[in-house]
Motif scaffolding. Structure first.
Motif, short mmCIF file in Angstrom:
data_model
loop_
_atom_site.label_atom_id
_atom_site.label_comp_id
_atom_site.label_asym_id
_atom_site.label_seq_id
_atom_site.Cartn_x
_atom_site.Cartn_y
_atom_site.Cartn_z
N ALA A 38 0.83 -1.20 0.00
CA ALA A 38 0.00 0.00 0.00
C ALA A 38 0.86 1.25 0.00
N ALA A 39 1.93 1.24 0.79
CA ALA A 39 2.81 2.40 0.85
C ALA A 39 3.54 2.60 -0.48
N GLN A 40 3.95 1.49 -1.10
CA GLN A 40 4.64 1.58 -2.38
C GLN A 40 3.71 2.12 -3.46
N ALA A 82 -18.45 7.35 8.07
CA ALA A 82 -18.32 7.47 6.63
C ALA A 82 -16.92 7.10 6.17
N HIS A 83 -15.90 7.48 6.93
CA HIS A 83 -14.52 7.19 6.53
C HIS A 83 -14.30 5.69 6.40
N GLY A 84 -14.67 4.94 7.40
CA GLY A 84 -14.49 3.49 7.38
C GLY A 84 -15.31 2.81 6.30
N PHE A 89 -15.63 0.22 0.99
CA PHE A 89 -16.28 0.19 -0.32
C PHE A 89 -15.27 0.30 -1.45
N LEU A 90 -14.35 1.27 -1.33
CA LEU A 90 -13.36 1.48 -2.39
C LEU A 90 -12.37 0.31 -2.48
N PRO A 128 -2.93 8.43 2.58
CA PRO A 128 -2.27 7.21 2.08
C PRO A 128 -3.21 6.01 1.91
N GLU A 129 -4.19 5.85 2.79
CA GLU A 129 -5.05 4.67 2.68
C GLU A 129 -5.97 4.72 1.46
#
Length: 162
Positions: A38-40, A82-84, A89-90, A128-129
């Motif tokens: 994920a970071a890469q 909503a954030h979680g 979802f994405l 980042p997420e």
């Protein structure tokens, strides 16, 4: 309610992109093995800036010539919920190989100002997420929610270049 505006301002400051010094310090730190991919992927997007959708793509989406493969309605939720929900979802949409989704935030003008989600969701996209999931986004056409919704183009997965 008294004091809520200050809390919102503090929250929005936390969402703002870190300075160059912060980025240099964070890149020097080690990343856990599970978060390495994920970071890469997040580093591929310089500064977390997403470009708007190309005009032909937005036109096709608004006219229904290009399918919106999924949609999520966040309006009425608080930011922490909503954030979680949006991240989940994405992630699922990205894993399924979907390309264009609709995120409904709502206009949120009940108190005379723009809604919290309408302001926050674009800021979250640069975090980042979310950064590695999203290729671009833009305000939706009127029939899909207008100012209260966003067309989101998800990035392609590895090896999915066809």
């Amino acid at each position: 309610m008294p004091g809520r505006l200050e809390e919102l301002a503090e929250f929005e400051e936390m969402l703002v992109e870190p300075t160059a010094e912060d980025k240099a310090a964070s890149s020097a730190s080690t990343v856990p093995a599970g978060d390495a991919a994920a970071a890469q992927a997040a580093q591929k997007k310089p500064g977390g800036i997403h470009h708007p959708l190309e005009k032909p793509v937005k036109r096709k989406l608004s006219r229904g010539h290009l399918a919106l493969e999924a949609r999520i309605d966040l309006h009425g939720l608080i930011q922490s919920e909503a954030h979680g929900i949006l991240l989940d979802f994405l992630l699922r949409a990205h894993d399924r190989g979907l390309r264009h989704v609709l995120v409904i935030t709502g206009k949120g003008r009940s108190m005379g100002s723009d809604g919290a989600l309408k302001r926050s969701v674009p800021l979250w996209f640069s975090k980042p997420e979310f950064r590695f999931l999203i290729s671009s986004y833009e305000t939706a056409a009127r029939q899909h929610g207008g100012d209260g919704a966003l067309y989101v183009r998800l990035s392609r997965g590895r090896g999915d270049r066809g």
